[in-house]
Structure formats: C-alpha cells, structure tokens
Design an enzyme around this catalytic site. Structure first.
Site, PDB file in Angstrom:
ATOM      1  CE1 TYR A 285       3.565  29.620   2.952  1.00  0.00           C
ATOM      2  CE2 TYR A 285       3.730  31.170   4.720  1.00  0.00           C
ATOM      3  CZ  TYR A 285       4.536  30.290   3.901  1.00  0.00           C
ATOM      4  OH  TYR A 285       5.746  30.231   3.842  1.00  0.00           O
ATOM      5  CB  SER A 286      -2.022  29.372   8.846  1.00  0.00           C
ATOM      6  OG  SER A 286      -1.822  29.631   9.911  1.00  0.00           O
ATOM      7  CG  ASN A 287       4.631  31.633   9.339  1.00  0.00           C
ATOM      8  OD1 ASN A 287       4.909  31.544   8.711  1.00  0.00           O
ATOM      9  ND2 ASN A 287       4.305  32.417   9.495  1.00  0.00           N
TER      10      ASN A 287
ATOM     11  CB  SER B 139       9.425  30.312   4.599  1.00  0.00           C
ATOM     12  OG  SER B 139       8.205  30.994   5.605  1.00  0.00           O
TER      13      SER B 139
ATOM     14  N   GLY C 120      11.818  32.761   1.717  1.00  0.00           N
ATOM     15  CA  GLY C 120      11.781  32.423   3.028  1.00  0.00           C
ATOM     16  C   GLY C 120      13.236  33.611   3.320  1.00  0.00           C
TER      17      GLY C 120
END
Length: 374
Positions: free
Chosen positions: A179-181, A75, A318
C-alpha cells in the site's frame, strides 16, 4: 489530558430514521463505548434506509454528530481517484497497461510501472508517508507535535513524489503488493497531464455533478471543512503530559490524493451504489476494478472482501487525524453501509484495533444479518 467517555456521553444517541433497527443502534453505541468520540451510520438494504448517530459531535458537549455531516474520508479518496482514471481509460485518453513514464517522463519512473500498477498498489514505489515492513523507513512528518505545529503547511504533489522516489523501491514492479499513497499522487498527476485540468475539475465533470454529490469536496490545500461536521482531535506528548488538539481544520495537501477528500455518508452511499451499479464505468472496466490481486484482495482502488457468511463486499475505508469513513457495498450496489467517525487520534494509532473490530461488527450486522461468527 486523557479523553474517556462519560456515562452521560454513552447515553447520547440520536433518534434514528428508517425502520427500527435496534441491532444497528447497539452496534454504533458499542463503537462509541470502545473509545470513539462519535459515529454516524447509514445503511441501505432491502429493509430501506436507516440512519443513526451516537456519541459526541465535540468534546465537552453532549450534542451527537450530525447525521449527514461532512467528514474527511481519508483513503476512500482512492476509490474516487481510481474511478476518474478508469473513466479516462474508457474515454481512450489513458491506457491501463501503458507505462506511467509515457505520461509523466519528468519523474524517470521505472518503465515497467503501468497505470494498472498504480491503482492496484503493485508498482513497488515507496510510500511517502513511510513504509513499515520489513523495517520502518520514515517519510514526511504526519504525526506528533511536529505535525500538529505544521498542520497548515502546503505540500505540492510533485514534492511528495520526489521524496518517494528518493527512497529505494520496495520490490520489482508487478511482483508484489504494498500500500503506497505515492501511487495515487502519481495518478493525480496523470489525470492533470492527460486532461490539462485539475483533479477537482475532472472529479466534478465525471462523478460529482452527474451524481449530484453536493456534499463532496476536493480541498487541495484548503484547511476548511463545510458545516455541519463533527470535530477531529489529535493527542500527543508523553506520560503525565499529554495535549489534545482540535485538528478539524488542517491543510490536507500532506496526503494529497492518497486521502484528502471530504464527503458525507449520503454522498458515499450514492457514489458506491452508482459505481457498483454500473452507472460510472463500462462493464469491462468495472470488472477490472473489482478483480482482486491475490495477496490481500485489492482491485483497482477497492478491496474485494469475503464476508463471514459467504458473500462478497466491495469496500474502501479511510482515516485521517481524528476523522474516519467507512464505505461498503454488495457487488451490485444494492446494499450499502457508509459511516463517519470522529475520534482522538495519536501517533500510536491506539484506536486502530477498535476501528477494525467496529467495522467487522457492522459488516456482520448489515451483510450477514448478525449471524456470522465474530
């Protein structure tokens, strides 16, 4: 099989470069002792540069991880992506508070969702890798034997977005944080739409070439990772029957711009130092980036965190299937900590607590002189 470090492994520490920093040598060795296969640390501060490595590059061998090896940075990719988007804002090609639907009408997004909300994780859009709170709603498969067996499958970013949009939104846009990819895959598609070029091309134009980041790669669907590198592993199976697989090579399109990039500790240092030093963004956009929302302190592609000794660090960490990277900086870019980790991952994320403890210890040593309470 289970994997535990041997006594010999615990003694493998490369000779560090830079000033003698016994406390940093000890800190990275403690990370290895907590269960990680290997770790490389790079610190830049008023005492100069220090680089050290501990543990193993590969299971069954004694060689330590390469001190500037390539690693999948997970991330941390979001910070690079947010920087590209903000650079395009600075060029007048994207509006930070413009509805994303104006640029990507094909997805039928809620028109209240702005570009800012994507970068700050306040859009409410479902996370395609699965949401866990208040209850677990699964997304794509990214763990267990099914993922191992299909780790070279290609996902297109549009496929990931459509999956996410088939699920209910988490909350009304702009009313909460989650939190969202998916937010960052939408950011990728936004870059492609407004520039007519791939994210890799824009990354090279705006960041990699200006900063000379020759060790940083935007892989898209390629499973390869440049040499040198430490190896990443994944463990699956039940009690009495566990398999450990080398997953260093994998197709990272399943995470896309949520976490697909490859870099080195040197390139991460150069990037975060330049970013915080004002070399990539105009002052007003850098200030926007480093202004945190109140719930968890997330800015635009970075976390803004208070240290135990009263300072502030700008950071994003990440991890992706046996590889991990840390990236910390003071707000002026003057002191940085970057690290690469390799480990045996599993569906239970059993090293997550050790990962958090390790990062707190390192931040304490570098940014507080080891004086903060642990």
């Amino acid at each position: 099989m289970s994997v535990t470090p041997t006594d010999q492994d615990k003694l493998t520490l490369t000779l560090p470069s830079g000033p003698d920093r016994l406390e940093l040598q000890k800190a990275i060795q403690e990370i290895v002792d907590s269960g990680f296969t290997g770790v490389t640390l790079r610190v830049h501060d008023e005492r100069g540069e220090w680089v050290g490595s501990a543990g193993r590059r590969k299971l069954g061998q004694t060689a330590t991880p390469p001190v500037n090896g390539h690693v999948r940075i997970g991330s941390n990719t979001k910070t690079f992506t947010a920087t590209v988007v903000l650079q395009l804002v600075g060029e007048g090609r994207i509006g930070l508070d413009t509805p994303v639907d104006d640029y990507l009408p094909e997805f039928g997004l809620d028109r209240r969702i702005t570009v800012r909300m994507l970068l700050q994780h306040t859009s409410g859009v479902f996370n395609f890798t699965g949401d866990y709170y208040p209850e677990h709603v699964p997304g794509i498969v990214w763990s267990g034997q099914e993922w191992v067996d299909n780790r070279f499958r290609t996902y297109r970013p549009e496929e990931l977005v459509h999956l996410a949009l088939s699920k209910p939104a988490r909350f009304e846009p702009g009313t909460d944080w989650s939190y969202s990819n998916t937010n960052y895959v939408l950011a990728r598609l936004l870059v492609e739409k407004v520039t007519g070029r791939s994210p890799a091309e824009e990354m090279r134009r705006l960041i990699l070439e200006p900063l000379g980041l020759t060790g940083t790669v935007v892989p898209d669907t390629s499973p390869e990772i440049p040499e040198p590198h430490a190896h990443a592993y994944y463990r699956y199976g039940g009690p009495g029957r566990q398999e450990t697989v080398d997953v260093t090579r994998q197709n990272p399109s399943w995470i896309s711009t949520g976490g697909d990039m490859i870099s080195t500790t040197q390139d991460l240092h150069t990037f975060i130092s330049a970013l915080m030093g004002g070399k990539l963004l105009p002052a007003e956009l850098l200030a926007e980036m480093c202004t945190p929302e109140p719930k968890v302190g997330y800015g635009l592609g970075v976390f803004v965190q208070d240290t135990e000794c009263g300072g502030t660090v700008i950071t994003h960490n990440g991890g992706i299937a046996g590889h991990g990277a840390l990236m910390y900086s003071t707000p002026d870019g003057g002191t940085t900590l970057t690290a690469a980790l390799n480990y045996v991952d599993d569906a239970e994320l059993s090293l997550a607590e050790a990962f958090q403890k390790a990062t707190r210890r390192l931040v304490d040593e570098v940014f507080c002189g080891g004086q903060a309470a642990n």
